[in-house]
Design an enzyme around this catalytic site. Sequence first.
Site, PDB file in Angstrom:
ATOM      1  N   HIS A  64     -30.667  -4.308 -18.918  1.00 34.89           N
ATOM      2  CA  HIS A  64     -30.741  -5.769 -18.983  1.00 34.89           C
ATOM      3  C   HIS A  64     -31.087  -6.307 -20.378  1.00 34.89           C
ATOM      4  O   HIS A  64     -30.436  -7.218 -20.881  1.00 34.89           O
ATOM      5  CB  HIS A  64     -31.779  -6.306 -17.995  1.00 34.89           C
ATOM      6  CG  HIS A  64     -31.564  -5.852 -16.581  1.00 34.89           C
ATOM      7  ND1 HIS A  64     -30.319  -5.710 -16.036  1.00 34.89           N
ATOM      8  CD2 HIS A  64     -32.439  -5.518 -15.597  1.00 34.89           C
ATOM      9  CE1 HIS A  64     -30.442  -5.320 -14.770  1.00 34.89           C
ATOM     10  NE2 HIS A  64     -31.712  -5.182 -14.494  1.00 34.89           N
ATOM     11  N   ARG A  72     -30.082  -4.929   1.281  1.00 32.66           N
ATOM     12  CA  ARG A  72     -30.729  -5.946   2.122  1.00 32.66           C
ATOM     13  C   ARG A  72     -31.082  -7.207   1.337  1.00 32.66           C
ATOM     14  O   ARG A  72     -30.911  -8.315   1.814  1.00 32.66           O
ATOM     15  CB  ARG A  72     -31.980  -5.363   2.779  1.00 32.66           C
ATOM     16  CG  ARG A  72     -31.621  -4.444   3.947  1.00 32.66           C
ATOM     17  CD  ARG A  72     -32.818  -3.997   4.736  1.00 32.66           C
ATOM     18  NE  ARG A  72     -33.705  -3.188   3.892  1.00 32.66           N
ATOM     19  CZ  ARG A  72     -34.913  -3.565   3.508  1.00 32.66           C
ATOM     20  NH1 ARG A  72     -35.409  -4.710   3.879  1.00 32.66           N
ATOM     21  NH2 ARG A  72     -35.631  -2.774   2.755  1.00 32.66           N
ATOM     22  N   LYS A  97     -26.011 -13.758 -14.203  1.00 28.89           N
ATOM     23  CA  LYS A  97     -26.881 -14.939 -14.149  1.00 28.89           C
ATOM     24  C   LYS A  97     -26.232 -16.086 -14.908  1.00 28.89           C
ATOM     25  O   LYS A  97     -25.773 -15.904 -16.039  1.00 28.89           O
ATOM     26  CB  LYS A  97     -28.259 -14.619 -14.748  1.00 28.89           C
ATOM     27  CG  LYS A  97     -29.081 -13.639 -13.910  1.00 28.89           C
ATOM     28  CD  LYS A  97     -30.435 -13.399 -14.540  1.00 28.89           C
ATOM     29  CE  LYS A  97     -31.195 -12.270 -13.868  1.00 28.89           C
ATOM     30  NZ  LYS A  97     -31.740 -12.592 -12.556  1.00 28.89           N
TER      31      LYS A  97
HETATM   32  C1  BG6 Z   1     -33.625  -4.727 -11.448  1.00 25.84           C
HETATM   33  C2  BG6 Z   1     -34.727  -3.750 -11.740  1.00 25.84           C
HETATM   34  O1  BG6 Z   1     -32.410  -4.270 -11.988  1.00 25.84           O
HETATM   35  O2  BG6 Z   1     -33.945  -5.995 -12.010  1.00 25.84           O
HETATM   36  C3  BG6 Z   1     -36.052  -4.276 -11.220  1.00 25.84           C
HETATM   37  O3  BG6 Z   1     -34.434  -2.494 -11.130  1.00 25.84           O
HETATM   38  C4  BG6 Z   1     -36.327  -5.671 -11.748  1.00 25.84           C
HETATM   39  O4  BG6 Z   1     -37.103  -3.393 -11.596  1.00 25.84           O
HETATM   40  C5  BG6 Z   1     -35.127  -6.575 -11.489  1.00 25.84           C
HETATM   41  O5  BG6 Z   1     -37.483  -6.183 -11.126  1.00 25.84           O
HETATM   42  C6  BG6 Z   1     -35.292  -7.936 -12.135  1.00 25.84           C
HETATM   43  O6  BG6 Z   1     -34.202  -8.733 -11.777  1.00 25.84           O
HETATM   44  P1  BG6 Z   1     -34.328 -10.269 -11.475  1.00 25.84           P
HETATM   45  O7  BG6 Z   1     -32.960 -10.732 -11.210  1.00 25.84           O
HETATM   46  O8  BG6 Z   1     -35.255 -10.388 -10.315  1.00 25.84           O
HETATM   47  O9  BG6 Z   1     -34.927 -10.851 -12.718  1.00 25.84           O
END
Ligand code: BG6
Length: 470
Positions: free
Chosen positions: A240, A22, A182
């Site tokens: 990440h 979503r 990104k």
């Molecule tokens: C996701 C995590 O992969 O990335 C989340 O599961 C986190 O916990 C999010 O909040 C952060 O991503 P972004 O793009 O909002 O910085």
Amino acid sequence: MAPTDLDPHVFVIFGATGDLARRKLFPGLFHLWQRDLMPERFRIIGSSRTAPGTEEQFRDMVHHAVEMFRGEIDHEAWRRFAARISFVVASDEDSGELADAVRGAERELGPDTRRLLYMAVPPSATESMVRMLGKFDLNERARLVLEKPFGTDLRSAKRLDATLHEVFDEGQIFRIDHFLGKEAVQNILALRFANGIFEPVWNHQHVCYVEIDVPEEIDIQGRADFMESTGTFRDMIVTHLFQLLGFVALEPPVRLDAESLHDEKTKVFRAIRPLAPDRVVYGQYEGYRDEEGVNKSSEVETFVAMEVFVDDWRWYGIPFYLRTGKAMAESRRTVTLGFQEPPLRMFPGDVDDQCNELVLELTDDPKIFADLRAKIPGPELKLGRGRMKVDLMEAFPGAEPLEAYERLLLDVMRGDPTLFTSTEEVELIWELVDPLLHSPPKPKIYPRRSWGPREALQLPGKYGWRIPDS
Ligand code: BG6
């Protein structure tokens, strides 16, 4: 709508009523379509274990999600897009109806149609779903997108990989880490390898520390099940933050293709020194145990800070500090490189002890700063702190960035795995963190809207954390 040269596609979104679908997937597909970046012919089939009502109700849910996360949409545009969306119930036991729906869509779209299968399901469901795809021959002409974490430790990652390879070839598998989609993260490569000024100083002779700091203001926002079963270390660090570390630390790749980038990141992960347990701090925000669905005596970490060393020729001896957590004071995604002091302090009354820093703000509005000492204009030779800045949106005012998931969905359609994670990288990282996963530190409680537990604040010692910015 102008045709693109992409093959016709059937998108199957597993977990179609879930949060990711979503927030990101449906809004992303709609936006790509509006930008003429979808194939001319496509269908979207949403799927989950239970139906969200009628098919019309499902389309309404998608409509609502697109408006919520992408803004209001033109009625006529929505009508044309929605005509390509359907919903089919499927489970790991029975996906006969889904297989029929996919083949039906392919008959309409033509023989060269590809399948893009997106697993937006919890990690525990992935393996059985993958087997089901094989059983119903849904793996043919398909690309499979998997969400992290890929397994929960080394053993499960290897098992998942074996299952995947029973059904798919490696070239069909796209392990997504949306941080790599990104703009600002890809810009790390541009900054380092398209300019002559940074690379010569991008090493232990000039840099004295690196910080990769991703505090988040949001708390778990109702995702208790996810946090309780995953924790921040698996959710953010092994994915990440390690990927960011890979991009900052890698050697120049021979080419900017998938194989070369994966090779270089793999070398970085292979060079990481075994983690010192006393240089890893776990935290849990105050009140986490009172969140609905959280175990009252939960020891799950909502925060991690750690020190990492990359023992290769370029980085030997230079600490990388990683930090991320929920319910923190501010949301940021900042990479900072601190530079060594000049050998001689020749200016009377030098401003302060803060060394030069190169700061990469990896927001949706990416910026790069260099914090420098400079002469304050006036009759004296006095120093102050100045800042050089590159603001990407200011520099390229007409540019239209794609959201991370959009960029990566497009790459899957193009069959380009450059910004995805290889199985070797995943396994090296699990191998590295395995001892820690088996005896994790006890989380220290930290106040909401803070920068984490005291022990974490002290981790970088004399360097301190750059954020909050001085
Ligand atoms: C996701 C995590 O992969 O990335 C989340 O599961 C986190 O916990 C999010 O909040 C952060 O991503 P972004 O793009 O909002 O910085």
